[in-house]
Design an enzyme around this catalytic site. Structure first.
Site, PDB file in Angstrom:
ATOM      1  N   HIS A 229     -55.453 -77.052 -25.185  1.00  0.00           N
ATOM      2  CA  HIS A 229     -55.368 -76.866 -26.635  1.00  0.00           C
ATOM      3  C   HIS A 229     -56.709 -77.106 -27.312  1.00  0.00           C
ATOM      4  O   HIS A 229     -57.209 -78.230 -27.350  1.00  0.00           O
ATOM      5  CB  HIS A 229     -54.292 -77.811 -27.204  1.00  0.00           C
ATOM      6  CG  HIS A 229     -54.038 -77.602 -28.654  1.00  0.00           C
ATOM      7  ND1 HIS A 229     -53.810 -78.625 -29.538  1.00  0.00           N
ATOM      8  CD2 HIS A 229     -54.004 -76.467 -29.396  1.00  0.00           C
ATOM      9  CE1 HIS A 229     -53.632 -78.133 -30.747  1.00  0.00           C
ATOM     10  NE2 HIS A 229     -53.746 -76.832 -30.693  1.00  0.00           N
TER      11      HIS A 229
ATOM     12  N   SER B  35     -49.892 -74.950 -29.918  1.00  0.00           N
ATOM     13  CA  SER B  35     -50.052 -76.206 -30.655  1.00  0.00           C
ATOM     14  C   SER B  35     -48.807 -77.057 -30.523  1.00  0.00           C
ATOM     15  O   SER B  35     -48.842 -78.250 -30.801  1.00  0.00           O
ATOM     16  CB  SER B  35     -50.226 -75.944 -32.146  1.00  0.00           C
ATOM     17  OG  SER B  35     -51.234 -75.032 -32.380  1.00  0.00           O
TER      18      SER B  35
ATOM     19  N   GLU C  25     -57.361 -80.735 -25.866  1.00  0.00           N
ATOM     20  CA  GLU C  25     -56.259 -81.510 -25.294  1.00  0.00           C
ATOM     21  C   GLU C  25     -55.793 -80.808 -24.020  1.00  0.00           C
ATOM     22  O   GLU C  25     -55.606 -79.592 -24.023  1.00  0.00           O
ATOM     23  CB  GLU C  25     -55.087 -81.596 -26.283  1.00  0.00           C
ATOM     24  CG  GLU C  25     -55.379 -82.478 -27.491  1.00  0.00           C
ATOM     25  CD  GLU C  25     -54.275 -82.429 -28.547  1.00  0.00           C
ATOM     26  OE1 GLU C  25     -53.949 -83.479 -29.111  1.00  0.00           O
ATOM     27  OE2 GLU C  25     -53.743 -81.327 -28.824  1.00  0.00           O
TER      28      GLU C  25
ATOM     29  N   ASN D 114     -51.962 -83.031 -33.429  1.00  0.00           N
ATOM     30  CA  ASN D 114     -51.068 -82.464 -34.440  1.00  0.00           C
ATOM     31  C   ASN D 114     -49.938 -83.407 -34.826  1.00  0.00           C
ATOM     32  O   ASN D 114     -49.425 -83.341 -35.942  1.00  0.00           O
ATOM     33  CB  ASN D 114     -50.494 -81.130 -33.969  1.00  0.00           C
ATOM     34  CG  ASN D 114     -51.481 -80.002 -34.195  1.00  0.00           C
ATOM     35  OD1 ASN D 114     -52.407 -80.131 -34.990  1.00  0.00           O
ATOM     36  ND2 ASN D 114     -51.307 -78.911 -33.490  1.00  0.00           N
TER      37      ASN D 114
HETATM   38  N1  CAA Z   1     -67.206 -70.243 -35.688  1.00  0.00           N
HETATM   39  C1  CAA Z   1     -68.354 -70.660 -35.121  1.00  0.00           C
HETATM   40  N2  CAA Z   1     -69.179 -71.577 -35.688  1.00  0.00           N
HETATM   41  C2  CAA Z   1     -68.830 -72.057 -36.900  1.00  0.00           C
HETATM   42  C3  CAA Z   1     -67.651 -71.665 -37.546  1.00  0.00           C
HETATM   43  C4  CAA Z   1     -66.815 -70.726 -36.889  1.00  0.00           C
HETATM   44  N3  CAA Z   1     -65.659 -70.299 -37.422  1.00  0.00           N
HETATM   45  N4  CAA Z   1     -67.568 -72.341 -38.732  1.00  0.00           N
HETATM   46  C5  CAA Z   1     -68.665 -73.117 -38.816  1.00  0.00           C
HETATM   47  N5  CAA Z   1     -69.420 -72.955 -37.708  1.00  0.00           N
HETATM   48  C6  CAA Z   1     -70.661 -73.648 -37.374  1.00  0.00           C
HETATM   49  C7  CAA Z   1     -71.774 -73.249 -38.277  1.00  0.00           C
HETATM   50  O1  CAA Z   1     -72.445 -72.090 -37.811  1.00  0.00           O
HETATM   51  C8  CAA Z   1     -72.661 -74.485 -38.231  1.00  0.00           C
HETATM   52  O2  CAA Z   1     -73.419 -74.432 -37.023  1.00  0.00           O
HETATM   53  P1  CAA Z   1     -74.868 -75.130 -36.915  1.00  0.00           P
HETATM   54  O3  CAA Z   1     -74.720 -76.538 -37.390  1.00  0.00           O
HETATM   55  O4  CAA Z   1     -75.160 -75.027 -35.443  1.00  0.00           O
HETATM   56  O5  CAA Z   1     -75.772 -74.319 -37.758  1.00  0.00           O
HETATM   57  C9  CAA Z   1     -71.673 -75.636 -38.101  1.00  0.00           C
HETATM   58  O6  CAA Z   1     -70.460 -75.044 -37.599  1.00  0.00           O
HETATM   59  C10 CAA Z   1     -71.393 -76.306 -39.418  1.00  0.00           C
HETATM   60  O7  CAA Z   1     -70.932 -75.311 -40.324  1.00  0.00           O
HETATM   61  P2  CAA Z   1     -71.266 -75.278 -41.861  1.00  0.00           P
HETATM   62  O8  CAA Z   1     -72.580 -75.960 -42.108  1.00  0.00           O
HETATM   63  O9  CAA Z   1     -71.086 -73.889 -42.357  1.00  0.00           O
HETATM   64  O10 CAA Z   1     -70.073 -76.047 -42.532  1.00  0.00           O
HETATM   65  P3  CAA Z   1     -69.577 -77.539 -42.387  1.00  0.00           P
HETATM   66  O11 CAA Z   1     -70.689 -78.501 -42.100  1.00  0.00           O
HETATM   67  O12 CAA Z   1     -68.714 -77.733 -43.565  1.00  0.00           O
HETATM   68  O13 CAA Z   1     -68.655 -77.523 -41.076  1.00  0.00           O
HETATM   69  C11 CAA Z   1     -66.551 -77.319 -40.080  1.00  0.00           C
HETATM   70  C12 CAA Z   1     -67.588 -76.653 -40.946  1.00  0.00           C
HETATM   71  C13 CAA Z   1     -67.106 -77.590 -38.691  1.00  0.00           C
HETATM   72  C14 CAA Z   1     -65.370 -76.345 -39.981  1.00  0.00           C
HETATM   73  C15 CAA Z   1     -66.128 -78.696 -40.719  1.00  0.00           C
HETATM   74  O14 CAA Z   1     -65.790 -78.500 -42.059  1.00  0.00           O
HETATM   75  C16 CAA Z   1     -64.963 -79.348 -40.022  1.00  0.00           C
HETATM   76  O15 CAA Z   1     -65.115 -80.004 -39.002  1.00  0.00           O
HETATM   77  N6  CAA Z   1     -63.741 -79.196 -40.604  1.00  0.00           N
HETATM   78  C17 CAA Z   1     -62.510 -79.737 -40.021  1.00  0.00           C
HETATM   79  C18 CAA Z   1     -61.986 -78.777 -38.985  1.00  0.00           C
HETATM   80  C19 CAA Z   1     -60.779 -79.314 -38.315  1.00  0.00           C
HETATM   81  O16 CAA Z   1     -60.233 -80.363 -38.604  1.00  0.00           O
HETATM   82  N7  CAA Z   1     -60.283 -78.517 -37.343  1.00  0.00           N
HETATM   83  C20 CAA Z   1     -59.061 -78.844 -36.620  1.00  0.00           C
HETATM   84  C21 CAA Z   1     -57.936 -78.054 -37.186  1.00  0.00           C
HETATM   85  S1  CAA Z   1     -56.432 -78.446 -36.386  1.00  0.00           S
HETATM   86  C22 CAA Z   1     -56.352 -77.365 -35.135  1.00  0.00           C
HETATM   87  O17 CAA Z   1     -57.131 -76.462 -34.965  1.00  0.00           O
HETATM   88  C23 CAA Z   1     -55.228 -77.582 -34.181  1.00  0.00           C
HETATM   89  C24 CAA Z   1     -53.980 -76.884 -34.437  1.00  0.00           C
HETATM   90  O18 CAA Z   1     -53.273 -76.666 -33.463  1.00  0.00           O
HETATM   91  C25 CAA Z   1     -53.479 -76.550 -35.743  1.00  0.00           C
END
Ligand code: CAA
Length: 285
Positions: A141, A120, A153, A192
């Site tokens: 990334h 990251s 990325e 990030n």
């Molecule tokens: N693995 C696989 N699939 C997953 C999952 C996981 N860990 N978590 C959720 N899903 C899937 C679910 O199965 C569901 O799939 P379908 O629509 O096909 O049935 C879908 O994602 C939506 O999940 P939920 O309905 O349970 O929950 P939600 O609508 O609240 O979505 C989320 C969950 C996608 C995580 C959403 O809350 C989200 O986009 N959150 C923000 C995540 C984000 O910002 N990530 C970036 C972090 S920064 C980073 O990673 C970079 C770094 O270097 C730090």
């Protein structure tokens, strides 16, 4: 060279997610973990995720089985020797990543193979220079959860061969179905650099008693349309990762907005790492 066999080093939250993505894209995927127990945890995490997709009718039984068949787990880095692409996704430690890349350099046989890091925040060039093939090392990334998040990325270092950058970009787009943004080899890349000061700012607000965790998160989900509030998202990313990324950004830019708050340091020291340990800003037990 077509990328057909992918190695993943580190099958945790990110590496396991990336392995699921490549296996779902029809690629033979070998995941290397440090112990049989860790390899088993990685396998069961991916199986749980695929099981959910099967239960929800997103994939059928035959596809589910085919994806599982694409996956193998190992504790030996040498099992990645014939990979066309290796994605390293271990913790944000430069020393550990440098050691792994030096080993991969000695092990991976094809001179065309691409060695990618999911870091990251650590400079890609520093990792690349641990090998004798810095022209074939690139940043790739993914975002958490990798099977769901549409973005990748791609970060070339000053030594990355432009054809390697083109190849991984085409691979992430055409084979993995992700959208790619290109970023320079600067700490934080694109996402990030913008996201981390926001998340650390939310922690500072909470630490100062400005509002409750729930109200900070509700404010940003309902008031700004984010899918998750900043403290919930920090718990998902992992507070240890948040601390390391904040420290790296702070070291590169010297901007106080990147300085990890004392509360984050204390929570990490106390083992409250977020969802993965069952306790972060929220209790997941
Ligand atoms: N693995 C696989 N699939 C997953 C999952 C996981 N860990 N978590 C959720 N899903 C899937 C679910 O199965 C569901 O799939 P379908 O629509 O096909 O049935 C879908 O994602 C939506 O999940 P939920 O309905 O349970 O929950 P939600 O609508 O609240 O979505 C989320 C969950 C996608 C995580 C959403 O809350 C989200 O986009 N959150 C923000 C995540 C984000 O910002 N990530 C970036 C972090 S920064 C980073 O990673 C970079 C770094 O270097 C730090």
């Amino acid at each position: 060279m077509a990328i057909q066999r992918v190695g993943i080093v580190g099958g945790g939250q990110m590496g396991g997610g990336v392995a699921e993505v490549t296996a779902r894209s029809g690629l033979a995927t070998v995941v290397r973990e440090v112990s049989p127990e860790a390899a088993e945890r990685s396998r069961s995490g991916i199986e749980r995720s695929l099981g959910r997709a099967l239960d929800r009718g997103k994939i059928d039984e035959a596809t589910h089985q085919a994806i599982l068949d694409n996956l193998t787990f190992t504790t030996e880095l040498s099992d990645l020797s014939d990979c066309d692409l290796v994605v390293e996704a271990v913790i944000e430690s430069f020393d550990l990543k440098a050691e792994i890349f030096a080993e991969l350099d000695a092990i991976v046989t094809s001179p065309d193979a691409i060695l990618a890091t999911n870091t990251s925040s650590i400079p890609i060039i520093d990792i690349a220079m641990a090998t004798d093939r810095p022209d074939h090392v690139v940043g790739l990334h993914f975002f958490n959860p990798a099977p769901v998040m549409a973005l990748v990325e791609v970060i070339p270092s000053v030594r990355t061969d432009p054809s390697v950058t083109e190849q991984v970009t085409a691979f992430a787009t055409d084979v993995l179905g992700k959208t790619v943004v290109a970023a320079k080899d600067r700490a934080g890349f694109v996402v990030n650099m913008l996201l981390v000061p926001y998340l650390l700012g939310a922690m500072r607000m909470f630490e100062d008693g400005h509002a409750t965790a729930e109200d900070i998160d509700t404010g940003m989900t309902l008031g700004a349309g984010h899918p998750m509030g900043p403290l919930t998202l920090s718990d998902l990313i992992g507070l240890d990762t948040m601390l390391l990324v904040g420290e790296t950004l702070q070291a590169e830019y010297g901007d106080p907005a990147y300085a990890p708050p004392a509360l984050l340091r204390r929570m990490v020291a106390g083992g409250h790492l977020g969802r993965k340990t069952g306790r972060g800003f929220y209790d997941y037990s």
